[in-house]
Design an enzyme around this catalytic site. Structure first.
Site, PDB file in Angstrom:
ATOM      1  N   SER A   8       2.690  -6.492  -1.466  1.00 50.19           N
ATOM      2  CA  SER A   8       3.234  -5.154  -1.170  1.00 50.19           C
ATOM      3  C   SER A   8       2.175  -5.266  -0.092  1.00 50.19           C
ATOM      4  O   SER A   8       0.608  -5.037   0.367  1.00 50.19           O
ATOM      5  CB  SER A   8       2.760  -4.562  -1.561  1.00 50.19           C
ATOM      6  OG  SER A   8       2.773  -2.571  -0.956  1.00 50.19           O
ATOM      7  N   HIS A  33       6.799  -8.064  -0.254  1.00 56.00           N
ATOM      8  CA  HIS A  33       7.341  -6.649  -0.404  1.00 56.00           C
ATOM      9  C   HIS A  33       6.324  -5.649   0.960  1.00 56.00           C
ATOM     10  O   HIS A  33       5.069  -5.908   1.031  1.00 56.00           O
ATOM     11  CB  HIS A  33       6.716  -5.915  -1.394  1.00 56.00           C
ATOM     12  CG  HIS A  33       7.159  -4.931  -2.160  1.00 56.00           C
ATOM     13  ND1 HIS A  33       8.569  -4.798  -1.919  1.00 56.00           N
ATOM     14  CD2 HIS A  33       6.494  -3.283  -1.727  1.00 56.00           C
ATOM     15  CE1 HIS A  33       8.862  -3.317  -2.732  1.00 56.00           C
ATOM     16  NE2 HIS A  33       7.714  -2.503  -2.033  1.00 56.00           N
ATOM     17  N   ASP A  35       6.599  -2.054   2.670  1.00 53.90           N
ATOM     18  CA  ASP A  35       7.403  -1.025   2.714  1.00 53.90           C
ATOM     19  C   ASP A  35       6.916  -0.055   3.732  1.00 53.90           C
ATOM     20  O   ASP A  35       6.504   0.326   4.958  1.00 53.90           O
ATOM     21  CB  ASP A  35       6.099   0.001   1.793  1.00 53.90           C
ATOM     22  CG  ASP A  35       6.284  -0.584   0.807  1.00 53.90           C
ATOM     23  OD1 ASP A  35       6.893  -0.528  -0.625  1.00 53.90           O
ATOM     24  OD2 ASP A  35       4.929  -1.135  -0.498  1.00 53.90           O
ATOM     25  N   MET A  37       8.306   3.476   5.223  1.00 55.83           N
ATOM     26  CA  MET A  37       8.074   4.857   5.413  1.00 55.83           C
ATOM     27  C   MET A  37       8.023   6.162   5.987  1.00 55.83           C
ATOM     28  O   MET A  37       7.556   5.714   7.648  1.00 55.83           O
ATOM     29  CB  MET A  37       6.718   5.573   4.521  1.00 55.83           C
ATOM     30  CG  MET A  37       6.404   4.475   3.198  1.00 55.83           C
ATOM     31  SD  MET A  37       4.845   4.637   2.623  1.00 55.83           S
ATOM     32  CE  MET A  37       4.056   3.674   1.447  1.00 55.83           C
ATOM     33  N   HIS A  67      11.331  -2.218   1.183  1.00 56.98           N
ATOM     34  CA  HIS A  67      11.435  -1.276   0.432  1.00 56.98           C
ATOM     35  C   HIS A  67      11.462   0.138   1.280  1.00 56.98           C
ATOM     36  O   HIS A  67      10.269  -0.314   2.225  1.00 56.98           O
ATOM     37  CB  HIS A  67      10.405  -1.177  -0.623  1.00 56.98           C
ATOM     38  CG  HIS A  67      10.420  -0.039  -1.246  1.00 56.98           C
ATOM     39  ND1 HIS A  67       9.707   0.351  -1.891  1.00 56.98           N
ATOM     40  CD2 HIS A  67      11.261   0.919  -1.525  1.00 56.98           C
ATOM     41  CE1 HIS A  67       9.313   1.211  -2.933  1.00 56.98           C
ATOM     42  NE2 HIS A  67      10.690   1.893  -2.627  1.00 56.98           N
ATOM     43  N   MET A  69      11.238   3.878   2.300  1.00 55.61           N
ATOM     44  CA  MET A  69      11.505   5.464   1.579  1.00 55.61           C
ATOM     45  C   MET A  69      11.925   5.890   3.082  1.00 55.61           C
ATOM     46  O   MET A  69      10.715   6.264   3.307  1.00 55.61           O
ATOM     47  CB  MET A  69       9.997   5.360   1.497  1.00 55.61           C
ATOM     48  CG  MET A  69       9.815   4.772  -0.368  1.00 55.61           C
ATOM     49  SD  MET A  69       7.931   3.875  -0.272  1.00 55.61           S
ATOM     50  CE  MET A  69       8.349   2.529   0.290  1.00 55.61           C
ATOM     51  N   MET A 138      10.587   2.727  -9.413  1.00 59.34           N
ATOM     52  CA  MET A 138       8.445   2.572  -8.840  1.00 59.34           C
ATOM     53  C   MET A 138       8.217   3.589 -10.472  1.00 59.34           C
ATOM     54  O   MET A 138       8.585   4.100 -10.964  1.00 59.34           O
ATOM     55  CB  MET A 138       9.377   4.442  -8.049  1.00 59.34           C
ATOM     56  CG  MET A 138       9.955   3.981  -6.565  1.00 59.34           C
ATOM     57  SD  MET A 138       8.452   3.102  -5.682  1.00 59.34           S
ATOM     58  CE  MET A 138       6.424   3.571  -5.335  1.00 59.34           C
ATOM     59  N   GLY A 145      -0.469   3.426  -1.662  1.00 58.96           N
ATOM     60  CA  GLY A 145      -0.704   2.387  -2.652  1.00 58.96           C
ATOM     61  C   GLY A 145      -2.104   2.970  -3.393  1.00 58.96           C
ATOM     62  O   GLY A 145      -2.416   4.157  -2.959  1.00 58.96           O
ATOM     63  N   ASP A 176       7.394  -1.447  -8.989  1.00 57.19           N
ATOM     64  CA  ASP A 176       6.208  -1.150  -7.660  1.00 57.19           C
ATOM     65  C   ASP A 176       5.565   0.289  -8.241  1.00 57.19           C
ATOM     66  O   ASP A 176       6.048   1.655  -8.143  1.00 57.19           O
ATOM     67  CB  ASP A 176       7.405  -1.148  -7.060  1.00 57.19           C
ATOM     68  CG  ASP A 176       7.066  -0.391  -5.537  1.00 57.19           C
ATOM     69  OD1 ASP A 176       5.556  -1.274  -5.559  1.00 57.19           O
ATOM     70  OD2 ASP A 176       7.367   0.095  -4.374  1.00 57.19           O
ATOM     71  N   SER A 199      -2.954  -3.135  -4.005  1.00 59.90           N
ATOM     72  CA  SER A 199      -4.183  -3.051  -4.379  1.00 59.90           C
ATOM     73  C   SER A 199      -4.881  -4.057  -5.068  1.00 59.90           C
ATOM     74  O   SER A 199      -5.792  -4.523  -4.616  1.00 59.90           O
ATOM     75  CB  SER A 199      -4.410  -1.403  -4.468  1.00 59.90           C
ATOM     76  OG  SER A 199      -3.588  -1.153  -5.532  1.00 59.90           O
TER      77      SER A 199
HETATM   78  C1  DX5 Z   1       3.958   3.125  -3.337  1.00 58.41           C
HETATM   79  C2  DX5 Z   1       4.769   1.426  -2.586  1.00 58.41           C
HETATM   80  C3  DX5 Z   1       4.234   0.293  -2.956  1.00 58.41           C
HETATM   81  C4  DX5 Z   1       2.741  -0.411  -3.182  1.00 58.41           C
HETATM   82  C5  DX5 Z   1       2.362  -0.852  -4.295  1.00 58.41           C
HETATM   83  O1  DX5 Z   1       4.935   4.153  -2.622  1.00 58.41           O
HETATM   84  O2  DX5 Z   1       5.901   0.806  -2.925  1.00 58.41           O
HETATM   85  O3  DX5 Z   1       4.985  -0.617  -2.773  1.00 58.41           O
HETATM   86  O4  DX5 Z   1       2.563  -0.797  -1.998  1.00 58.41           O
HETATM   87  O5  DX5 Z   1       0.442  -0.474  -4.525  1.00 58.41           O
HETATM   88  P1  DX5 Z   1      -0.530  -1.057  -5.550  1.00 58.41           P
HETATM   89  O6  DX5 Z   1       0.042  -2.175  -6.288  1.00 58.41           O
HETATM   90  O7  DX5 Z   1      -1.449  -0.294  -4.800  1.00 58.41           O
HETATM   91  O8  DX5 Z   1      -0.036   0.115  -6.132  1.00 58.41           O
HETATM   92 ZN    ZN Z   2       6.878  -0.671  -2.297  1.00 61.08          ZN
END
Ligand code: DX5
Ligand code: ZN
Length: 223
Positions: A8, A33, A35, A37, A67, A69, A138, A145, A176, A199
């Site tokens: 990600s 991946h 994200d 937002m 993804h 959001m 989720m 993250g 995720d 992370s």
């Molecule tokens: C959170 C994201 C995830 C995030 C995962 O809203 O959708 O994809 O980046 O990060 P880690 O693996 O650090 O939880």
């Molecule tokens: Zn995600």
């Protein structure tokens, strides 16, 4: 189902994004991946089309697993298709027309996914499962993250495995949030086959080493 790893990029260092992404997208890594937002569906803003356009240029061959959001994601389906996105996943909670949104993603030639936040039951997806290429579970509250995995969310994966079997469907199941090398075995035991890690891949000493550790642990597992 084939096991797939999806780093990600939210956890990458944006000051040297291309270097981090090239380090993460080693042979054997299936998806990047991404994200998106909007500061409305989730209380955070990440990045959108201008950044994704650059990522597509840096990694012309990568499969981009976006993804969303974002509230009412149907508004943006066409934009993401034009950016060269391969797979677009939208949240069940973000729209009253989940089925129509998934259909418009497919109509634009992308793979489609439906996502559920930790508080949302799998039952809301029942009607759309036959048209999903992927279901995203989720395992943290969406938005940031680096959070800890909520263990109860693994039950939803088991339920999705059962429903897939019962209905004779073929969707991938993606987890995720909060996945790391310490909980990976437990996560894989749930029957999930697409692992997102932010992370745990972009943190620590070496991104390529982290990727190799994940791939080695996932090898030979199946669900
Ligand atoms: C959170 C994201 C995830 C995030 C995962 O809203 O959708 O994809 O980046 O990060 P880690 O693996 O650090 O939880
Ligand atoms: Zn995600």
């Amino acid at each position: 189902m084939e096991m797939k790893l999806a780093p990600s990029m939210l956890s990458a260092d944006f000051a040297h994004l291309s270097e981090d992404l090239r380090n993460a997208m080693q042979p054997g890594v299936s998806y990047l991946h991404v994200d998106v937002m909007d500061g409305n569906f989730v209380p955070n803003i990440s990045f959108g089309p201008p950044v994704i356009r650059c990522v597509r240029r840096i990694l012309p061959e990568a499969v981009l697993d976006v993804h969303m959001m974002v509230q009412e994601p149907k508004r943006f389906v066409n934009d993401y298709q034009r950016l060269g996105v391969d797979m677009l996943t939208v949240h069940a909670e973000a729209t009253d027309d989940l089925e129509g949104t998934l259909q418009s993603i497919r109509a634009d030639g992308m793979k489609c996914g439906a996502a559920v936040s930790p508080g949302t039951p799998v039952s809301v997806l029942e009607k759309v499962l036959p048209i999903c290429d992927m279901v995203l579970v989720m395992s943290v509250i969406p938005g940031f993250g680096g959070q800890s995995l909520i263990p109860g969310t693994l039950d939803k994966i088991r339920e999705l495995v059962r429903l897939r079997e019962e209905k004779g469907l073929g969707y991938d199941i993606e987890i995720d949030g909060g996945v790391n090398l310490s909980n990976l075995d437990e996560v894989l035991d749930s029957g999930v086959n697409v692992i997102v890690a932010g992370s745990a891949i972009f943190g620590g000493e070496s991104i390529p080493r982290n990727v190799q550790d994940f791939l080695e642990r996932m090898e030979g597992k199946c669900c």
